[in-house]
Design an enzyme around this catalytic site. Structure first.
Site, mmCIF file in Angstrom:
data_model
loop_
_atom_site.group_PDB
_atom_site.id
_atom_site.type_symbol
_atom_site.label_atom_id
_atom_site.label_comp_id
_atom_site.label_asym_id
_atom_site.label_seq_id
_atom_site.Cartn_x
_atom_site.Cartn_y
_atom_site.Cartn_z
ATOM 1 N N GLY A 86 -17.078 -29.718 3.197
ATOM 2 C CA GLY A 86 -16.210 -30.037 4.331
ATOM 3 C C GLY A 86 -14.961 -29.177 4.348
ATOM 4 O O GLY A 86 -14.447 -28.808 3.293
ATOM 5 N N ARG A 150 -23.199 -27.073 3.469
ATOM 6 C CA ARG A 150 -23.312 -28.021 2.367
ATOM 7 C C ARG A 150 -24.512 -27.745 1.453
ATOM 8 O O ARG A 150 -24.836 -28.558 0.597
ATOM 9 C CB ARG A 150 -23.412 -29.449 2.913
ATOM 10 C CG ARG A 150 -22.100 -29.920 3.489
ATOM 11 C CD ARG A 150 -22.134 -31.360 3.933
ATOM 12 N NE ARG A 150 -20.846 -31.709 4.520
ATOM 13 C CZ ARG A 150 -19.812 -32.186 3.824
ATOM 14 N NH1 ARG A 150 -19.916 -32.395 2.538
ATOM 15 N NH2 ARG A 150 -18.674 -32.457 4.437
ATOM 16 N N ASP A 181 -18.532 -31.169 -6.382
ATOM 17 C CA ASP A 181 -19.954 -30.811 -6.375
ATOM 18 C C ASP A 181 -20.156 -29.298 -6.335
ATOM 19 O O ASP A 181 -20.987 -28.755 -7.059
ATOM 20 C CB ASP A 181 -20.658 -31.413 -5.145
ATOM 21 C CG ASP A 181 -20.987 -32.892 -5.355
ATOM 22 O OD1 ASP A 181 -20.831 -33.380 -6.500
ATOM 23 O OD2 ASP A 181 -21.398 -33.546 -4.382
ATOM 24 N N LYS A 207 -10.960 -27.256 -3.971
ATOM 25 C CA LYS A 207 -10.746 -27.669 -2.586
ATOM 26 C C LYS A 207 -11.209 -29.106 -2.418
ATOM 27 O O LYS A 207 -12.228 -29.497 -2.964
ATOM 28 C CB LYS A 207 -11.582 -26.795 -1.653
ATOM 29 C CG LYS A 207 -11.605 -27.266 -0.203
ATOM 30 C CD LYS A 207 -12.996 -27.251 0.413
ATOM 31 C CE LYS A 207 -13.823 -28.433 -0.048
ATOM 32 N NZ LYS A 207 -15.104 -28.597 0.659
ATOM 33 N N THR A 208 -10.527 -29.918 -1.693
ATOM 34 C CA THR A 208 -10.985 -31.176 -1.120
ATOM 35 C C THR A 208 -9.814 -32.018 -0.652
ATOM 36 O O THR A 208 -8.837 -32.206 -1.371
ATOM 37 C CB THR A 208 -11.874 -32.043 -2.040
ATOM 38 O OG1 THR A 208 -12.045 -33.311 -1.428
ATOM 39 C CG2 THR A 208 -11.233 -32.306 -3.385
ATOM 40 N N ASP A 210 -9.976 -35.063 -0.276
ATOM 41 C CA ASP A 210 -10.101 -36.395 -0.875
ATOM 42 C C ASP A 210 -9.201 -36.598 -2.100
ATOM 43 O O ASP A 210 -8.940 -37.727 -2.484
ATOM 44 C CB ASP A 210 -11.552 -36.646 -1.297
ATOM 45 C CG ASP A 210 -12.517 -36.442 -0.153
ATOM 46 O OD1 ASP A 210 -12.096 -36.632 1.007
ATOM 47 O OD2 ASP A 210 -13.682 -36.095 -0.404
ATOM 48 N N ARG A 257 -13.881 -40.357 0.985
ATOM 49 C CA ARG A 257 -15.085 -40.704 0.211
ATOM 50 C C ARG A 257 -14.791 -41.856 -0.762
ATOM 51 O O ARG A 257 -14.139 -42.820 -0.369
ATOM 52 C CB ARG A 257 -15.612 -39.471 -0.509
ATOM 53 C CG ARG A 257 -16.172 -38.444 0.471
ATOM 54 C CD ARG A 257 -17.006 -37.425 -0.245
ATOM 55 N NE ARG A 257 -16.236 -36.739 -1.282
ATOM 56 C CZ ARG A 257 -16.703 -35.751 -2.021
ATOM 57 N NH1 ARG A 257 -17.932 -35.324 -1.857
ATOM 58 N NH2 ARG A 257 -15.944 -35.168 -2.921
#
Lengths: 564, 564
Positions: A86, A150, A181, A207-208, A210, A257
């Site tokens: 994402g 993804r 991941d 990166k994220t 979340d 998430r």
């Protein structure tokens, strides 16, 4: 050709923002004189024995920090990079920082971007990155320069194709810009290359939005700050609406998430009446009815002082952390796993009610009871909308509406009993996609630019299986530190899709004593009845530094921020 | 006591923003030398005959502009004000501008605010406004300084109580800060006072994020710009997400009641692939199936060039403008009107399915067929959630989800026929409450401050039944003009709740030739297949004037903007 065409008309902010120059910390200036210094040897988070056998070459590498050496004349290199998963604000700046550093080290260096995620790497679908292209994307949001995807590089065939790509492209290094991941996958690819004698080095970038990719070395992942500041703007606008119109409760679900970092950060920034933290709810073993009571109590208390309004933050992953629901979702994931024998039979059924009936019959009595409790719409979503791994897509469950309905029912009971005498009108909101691609905050713009810089150094120094690290982020950017963390050091073994796999350990909110959670617990009592909302307003890019350069609250709290 | 306590902690932006000084146009400086000049006599939009009889004293007043006179020494006055209806950014600045102007004209002037809307005026529930209070709210969003409400002053008793309040309070004037309905109500109260010989003057201020309170004299209502800029930030973030993740269509519903001004403005700011304009759909007599086809065609065209993503803007009031649905809603409003005999019977039914059955039996065949077509959830909302007038609350209908489902079904058909071969995954969004209470843009902050200033002048000059006017808004604020418009001049007679009533004519998007709509029609073709999204980013308050002081696009287009 870029995945997305550039706009003919661009906004004024876009034009101005492209001119912004991120600060480069002292330790990352003059790249020719930087060398990596080995700190201490690393192990893994757990499962040392198994991980050593999987990552024969990469396991146990040393933590690196940057130091100084006499000037080096760098030989030209060719580097690739790919965006994975994402979008998160700042991705373009990682590429800009990488590109600028490569040019600074040797103008003959080359950079290519693989298109639309890891698939581009497998299929050698790429674009050459030029200075002209870079200048269209500096300090802007999105992943549209080269797109994202993804896909994973997992099967033997995929690994082989990827190796073929990097050999054909003659790459010295590849940056994988992704979440936990994707970085796990980066480590697998790096180990494979190393075992096969391929000299291309794999480098990870954290990166994220979340915030679940953080640990002692990685203070925060990029994109988290822009996303939370964007959500905070909306949440605090709604809070001010709620105490202006004085007639509605707003239940706001926030993306993130499993982990509740986003909700925690937004709560610290805005001080809503209630913020649910999934990890705490799990730690205390709360049932759905407990969560309902907790909210209904607050609604009742506020109604007693004539306040029939308020704001509740709900983390996206909440339902998974409520034990009875969690075990239901676990059972569903088992039934619906890609390699489950049941899946084919379920897919073969045309009608949704037949699918639901099939699932009921195969769930077992306890789970079936919980499943039946859920509103129809939610049951449908649980079955229909799964991610490529076959997992239930938590973000598709309208958790905020489920909670609203439960609270409504509870308040109805209390009204009959006479303990509650207010008016309960509620609106649901979900913020997620709106926070992943905004213009990066100065913090994210600078953090990413320097992550890209470190990535360039790692590629130039032929270091494999590392994640770029920029730290001391609570301080002024000029004083930030830099180095690299072995990817294996963040790993343990976990069950994924019914198989034990090596993965980077997801960071959940630590309810046993993290500074941010402690601060939240200490203060939240003052937010329930009094309106202590903080109105953050929109992200600012110009103006006084204390306003435009602020790091995330959780970073400020965990690094004993010396910034202000 | 203020309705809402002020926060103990405040954001840095909040602290900085309170120090901002709105520009006062040249024509509004030095209040002691300002006099109102009479321009031309006004009539009404329509129904002159009826309106003359209703507004015996106020009808036909002259349009006013500000001019200069020798300095006046103003006698002290006492002014009240009230916020009415949904919040809009800038309300606090109207009060600040009013307060500062009153103090400038005579430091002995007094200002009081009536709490929680017109009810505060009826019940004489008020708060004295001090400089200290004002300083906590300068240039901040929300209506929380004194709260707001949706009550109207309509019955003889309410009118009497209101007159009693203003006489007890010894008020020279009262500012009603509200939308078209509230200003209609202001005119009714002003006329009543005048007929009763009460010397308190009623002054209207044009508020509403919907933009439906505008006409030749009132270029735009306040709050519209902040709301649309906030929605544009979110819409353009989502657009960038869509072309980064390249896997989802986003259907974004935007607040705005009947009119599509908000959607049009946001479309001009962001250039989405599709923006539905209700007024156009009505003018062309489109059915729900036509709207579905229009979107499905775009999805198909984009899929043909490998773009399974996009952005669609959907105005809140859309369903009312689709003839078959419109007549259904009209019939429902008749059935469910507060004075309908059916309503009592419906309310008496405990069960929703019984209510639905009752309505079915009383709708008539054609409407019943349309009613049956709607998803269950939407039927439930239509019945359950009505505004105080008994009207169906359009904002509670998940129009975006209804449209998604229709498009899904259509694409399924096309897939079978073989004309469409893409993947359609869609997310719904609704932005509304998040845009009503943000920090006002510089445009709204300045516009409101000066509306308040004009309001003070009108009170001081004992002018009754006028709306404050600040115009030439496409120009630099220093060159803005000022004056006042008779409220009756904006009126006509309309059926409301089955009765013919005098109301300020709501402004809908003029599809026959307004500059903003023309611009949209001329350009939107280039937005369907190419990604010509404009990324506006968040509202900026510091930085270059062309970035921070820009007026709304529809104002720029209609005033031949000389601003840039």
């Amino acid at each position: 050709m870029a995945v997305s065409e550039s706009s003919q008309r661009e906004s004024k902010l876009f034009t101005h923002r492209k001119k912004y120059k991120p600060t480069v910390p002292k330790c990352l200036r003059n790249l020719a004189t930087i060398k990596f210094v080995e700190e201490y040897e690393t192990s893994s988070v757990a499962n040392e024995f198994e991980l050593k056998q999987i990552f024969v070459n990469l396991f146990g590498q040393k933590l690196l920090s940057v130091g100084r050496s006499p000037p080096t004349k760098y030989k030209p290199i060719r580097v690739g990079m790919v965006l994975s998963g994402g979008p998160a604000s700042g991705g373009h700046n990682v590429i800009c920082g990488l590109y600028d550093a490569l040019m600074e080290m040797n103008p003959k260096n080359e950079l290519i971007g693989f298109l639309r995620g890891p698939k581009g790497l497998i299929e050698n679908n790429f674009e050459i990155v030029t200075g002209e292209l870079i200048d269209q994307y500096r300090n802007t949001g999105g992943f549209d320069m080269i797109g994202t995807g993804r896909d994973k590089i997992e099967t033997e065939n995929q690994l082989k194709s990827t190796m073929q790509t990097v050999m054909e492209q003659n790459l010295d290094g590849v940056l994988i810009i992704g979440g936990d991941d994707s970085n796990t996958n980066a480590c697998v690819v790096g180990e494979y290359f190393s075992q096969q004698g391929c000299e291309t080095n794999i480098i990870g970038i954290p990166k994220t939005i979340d915030g679940d990719l953080q640990n002692e070395e990685i203070e925060i992942s990029f994109g988290f700050h822009t996303a939370t500041r964007t959500y905070a703007e909306m949440v605090s606008n709604i809070a001010r609406d709620s105490c202006s119109a004085v007639k509605a409760w707003h239940f706001i679900k926030l993306m993130g998430r499993d982990a509740s970092h986003v909700t925690l950060e937004v709560a610290l920034q805005t001080q809503p009446n209630i913020a649910l933290i999934s990890e705490e709810i799990k730690a205390e073993g709360l049932m759905l009815s407990d969560v309902t009571d907790l909210i209904a109590d607050a609604v009742e208390k506020r109604a007693n002082v004539n306040k029939d309004y308020g704001v509740v933050l709900v983390p996206e992953g909440l339902l998974q952390f409520i034990p009875s629901l969690q075990s239901l979702i676990h059972a569903l994931n088992g039934l619906l796993a890609n390699d489950s024998a049941h899946l084919q039979e379920i897919d073969a059924l045309e009608d949704m009610s037949d699918k639901i009936e099939y699932i009921r019959q195969n769930l077992g009595t306890t789970h079936c009871a919980t499943f039946n409790m859920l509103p129809k719409e939610i049951r449908r979503e649980l079955i229909n909308e799964r991610d490529p791994h076959g997992n239930v897509q938590v973000s598709r469950i309208p958790t905020e509406l489920l909670i609203i309905r439960c609270v409504e029912a509870e308040l109805k009971k209390r009204k009959k009993k006479g303990t509650y005498n207010g008016k309960f009108k509620a609106h649901g909101h979900f913020f997620g996609y709106d926070g992943r691609c905004g213009f990066p905050t100065n913090f994210d713009a600078q953090y990413c630019y320097n992550l890209g810089r470190v990535g360039a150094l790692l590629a130039q120094n032929k270091l494999n299986g590392y994640m770029a690290r920029v730290h001391n982020l609570g301080d002024s950017p000029i004083n930030w530190g830099a180095g690299a963390v072995p990817l294996t050091s963040m790993m343990n073994m976990e069950v994924r899709h019914n198989k034990l796999k090596p993965v980077i350990k997801k960071c959940l909110v630590d309810v046993e004593g993290s500074p941010a959670f402690d601060y939240f617990v200490m203060n939240r009592g003052d937010w329930v009845v009094p309106d202590n909302y903080i109105y953050t307003g929109p992200i600012q890019f110009f103006g006084p530094p204390e306003l435009v350069d602020e790091p995330p609250m959780i970073v400020q709290l965990k690094t004993n921020c010396t910034y202000n």
